[in-house]
Design a protein around this motif. Structure first.
Motif, PDB file in Angstrom:
ATOM      1  N   TYR A 221      -7.102  58.642  17.219  1.00 24.50           N
ATOM      2  CA  TYR A 221      -6.409  57.441  17.076  1.00 24.50           C
ATOM      3  C   TYR A 221      -5.599  57.689  17.499  1.00 24.50           C
ATOM      4  CZ  TYR A 221     -11.615  56.980  16.319  1.00 24.50           C
ATOM      5  OH  TYR A 221     -12.590  56.845  16.122  1.00 24.50           O
ATOM      6  N   SER A 222      -4.968  56.765  18.373  1.00 28.04           N
ATOM      7  CA  SER A 222      -3.480  55.717  18.643  1.00 28.04           C
ATOM      8  C   SER A 222      -2.853  54.873  17.730  1.00 28.04           C
ATOM      9  CB  SER A 222      -3.035  55.926  20.514  1.00 28.04           C
ATOM     10  OG  SER A 222      -3.548  54.222  20.396  1.00 28.04           O
ATOM     11  N   GLU A 223      -1.917  55.349  17.412  1.00 32.16           N
ATOM     12  CA  GLU A 223      -0.491  54.102  16.701  1.00 32.16           C
ATOM     13  C   GLU A 223      -1.173  53.231  17.199  1.00 32.16           C
ATOM     14  OE1 GLU A 223       0.790  55.104  13.503  1.00 32.16           O
ATOM     15  OE2 GLU A 223       0.285  57.153  14.064  1.00 32.16           O
ATOM     16  N   GLU A 224      -1.672  52.733  18.696  1.00 33.72           N
ATOM     17  CA  GLU A 224      -1.562  51.383  18.459  1.00 33.72           C
ATOM     18  C   GLU A 224      -2.917  51.104  18.425  1.00 33.72           C
ATOM     19  OE1 GLU A 224      -0.148  53.586  20.695  1.00 33.72           O
ATOM     20  OE2 GLU A 224       0.778  52.809  22.560  1.00 33.72           O
ATOM     21  N   TYR A 225      -3.769  51.914  18.971  1.00 37.47           N
ATOM     22  CA  TYR A 225      -5.246  51.577  18.703  1.00 37.47           C
ATOM     23  C   TYR A 225      -5.464  51.618  16.854  1.00 37.47           C
ATOM     24  CZ  TYR A 225     -10.362  51.606  18.237  1.00 37.47           C
ATOM     25  OH  TYR A 225     -12.002  51.309  17.863  1.00 37.47           O
ATOM     26  N   ILE A 226      -5.136  52.090  16.533  1.00 38.49           N
ATOM     27  CA  ILE A 226      -4.830  51.694  14.345  1.00 38.49           C
ATOM     28  C   ILE A 226      -4.710  50.826  14.397  1.00 38.49           C
ATOM     29  CG2 ILE A 226      -3.680  52.961  12.156  1.00 38.49           C
ATOM     30  CD1 ILE A 226      -4.220  55.707  13.382  1.00 38.49           C
ATOM     31  N   ALA A 227      -3.315  50.407  15.456  1.00 42.44           N
ATOM     32  CA  ALA A 227      -2.269  49.250  14.644  1.00 42.44           C
ATOM     33  C   ALA A 227      -3.609  47.830  14.920  1.00 42.44           C
ATOM     34  CB  ALA A 227      -1.478  48.892  14.668  1.00 42.44           C
ATOM     35  N   LEU A 228      -4.143  48.410  15.708  1.00 45.48           N
ATOM     36  CA  LEU A 228      -5.216  47.465  16.080  1.00 45.48           C
ATOM     37  C   LEU A 228      -6.417  47.259  15.112  1.00 45.48           C
ATOM     38  CD1 LEU A 228      -6.172  44.897  18.320  1.00 45.48           C
ATOM     39  CD2 LEU A 228      -6.911  46.669  19.448  1.00 45.48           C
ATOM     40  N   THR A 229      -7.016  47.974  14.827  1.00 51.87           N
ATOM     41  CA  THR A 229      -8.387  48.515  14.005  1.00 51.87           C
ATOM     42  C   THR A 229      -8.059  48.394  12.439  1.00 51.87           C
ATOM     43  OG1 THR A 229      -8.514  50.507  14.912  1.00 51.87           O
ATOM     44  CG2 THR A 229      -9.296  48.505  16.378  1.00 51.87           C
ATOM     45  N   ARG A 230      -6.519  48.798  11.543  1.00 58.80           N
ATOM     46  CA  ARG A 230      -7.135  49.076  10.994  1.00 58.80           C
ATOM     47  C   ARG A 230      -7.543  48.272   9.092  1.00 58.80           C
ATOM     48  NH1 ARG A 230      -0.944  48.962  11.072  1.00 58.80           N
ATOM     49  NH2 ARG A 230      -1.392  51.892  10.079  1.00 58.80           N
ATOM     50  N   GLU A 231      -7.670  46.936   9.633  1.00 60.44           N
ATOM     51  CA  GLU A 231      -8.399  46.129   8.857  1.00 60.44           C
ATOM     52  C   GLU A 231      -9.575  45.597   8.924  1.00 60.44           C
ATOM     53  OE1 GLU A 231      -6.328  43.907   6.460  1.00 60.44           O
ATOM     54  OE2 GLU A 231      -3.838  45.283   7.893  1.00 60.44           O
ATOM     55  N   TYR A 232     -10.506  46.668   9.864  1.00 57.79           N
ATOM     56  CA  TYR A 232     -11.551  46.845   9.991  1.00 57.79           C
ATOM     57  C   TYR A 232     -11.988  48.599   9.725  1.00 57.79           C
ATOM     58  CZ  TYR A 232     -10.350  42.520  12.070  1.00 57.79           C
ATOM     59  OH  TYR A 232     -10.870  41.119  12.816  1.00 57.79           O
ATOM     60  N   TYR A 233     -11.309  49.452  10.286  1.00 56.25           N
ATOM     61  CA  TYR A 233     -12.543  51.198  10.330  1.00 56.25           C
ATOM     62  C   TYR A 233     -11.617  51.550   8.552  1.00 56.25           C
ATOM     63  CZ  TYR A 233     -13.829  52.029  14.537  1.00 56.25           C
ATOM     64  OH  TYR A 233     -14.342  51.664  16.429  1.00 56.25           O
TER      65      TYR A 233
END
Length: 237
Positions: A221-233
């Motif tokens: 995963y990209s850093e941007e996607y990780i930043a967006l979804t890290r509170e969930y995944y």
């Protein structure tokens, strides 16, 4: 056999009774849609209840979420998922057709991951057809009803195929809804966007256009996607 549930950091989503399983579209919608200062939230076509749960996790402590679902089996599973969650007192799953849904109070935030395979062939599974095809809930009907239910200062966020984004913007403008924010989602480097998230408002202003690459390589995963979804995944640190 596919896993019958999907484990997130703060909740679990069972999806074995739903035609449409937990997927990236729903996660993106739940993570990207603004819920700032929202007290009343409406999730149209909640399916498993995923987006409703995600929004409840990061909205105000007194925010009320109405999760609408037309399919009986999906509505039942959404209720089960909500009941097991930390926000069971704040999320109400309603088994009803959105086109006939009425509310005395307007909503600060409305979201939807609608059926969108407009021109594709129907599949034999009637439940999956209802979840995937917009024969009954067209973009025209969706936006007309959203305009009726959205508060004057409210925001409507939808995830749609990129190739119908211009058409949806045109339909929305007929109901005085203007695109104020959009996100083009690209799944691999150099690829063209296949999904677009758009936030609409009754206030006409310049639309802020963003782009998100979800993976830099397969399963990376990209850093941007990780930043967006890290509170969930679970696997996003």
């Amino acid at each position: 056999m596919a896993n019958p549930f999907f484990q997130f950091k703060q909740f679990t989503v069972w999806h074995d009774k739903c035609a449409m399983k937990v997927g990236t579209d729903g996660v993106l919608l739940g993570a990207w849609a603004s819920v700032q200062d929202a007290h009343r939230i409406l999730d149209i076509g909640t399916g498993t209840g995923l987006v409703a749960l995600m929004l409840a996790q990061r909205s105000l402590p007194d925010a009320k979420v109405i999760a609408l679902e037309i399919d009986e089996a999906a509505a039942r599973q959404a209720k089960e998922n909500v009941t097991r969650s930390l926000w069971k007192d704040r999320i109400e799953v309603v088994k009803q057709d959105f086109l006939s849904y009425q509310s005395l109070d307007k909503f600060d935030v409305v979201v939807s991951n609608p059926p969108y395979f407009v021109d594709s062939l129907s599949c034999p599974d009637q439940q999956r057809n209802m979840a995937r095809h917009n024969n009954s809930l067209t973009y025209e009907k969706l936006l007309e009803r959203v305009a009726d239910l959205l508060a004057e200062e409210g925001l409507f966020t939808v995830v749609i195929p990129t190739d119908v984004a211009d058409r949806v913007r045109t339909i929305a403008s007929a109901h005085s809804l203007h695109a104020v924010r959009s996100l083009n989602v690209i799944t691999k480097p150099g690829g063209a966007p296949k999904r677009t998230l758009i936030t609409f408002s009754f206030h006409d202003q310049e639309c802020v256009v963003e782009e998100l690459l979800t993976e830099v390589a397969r399963h990376q995963y990209s850093e941007e996607y990780i930043a967006l979804t890290r509170e969930y995944y679970l696997n996003m640190k």
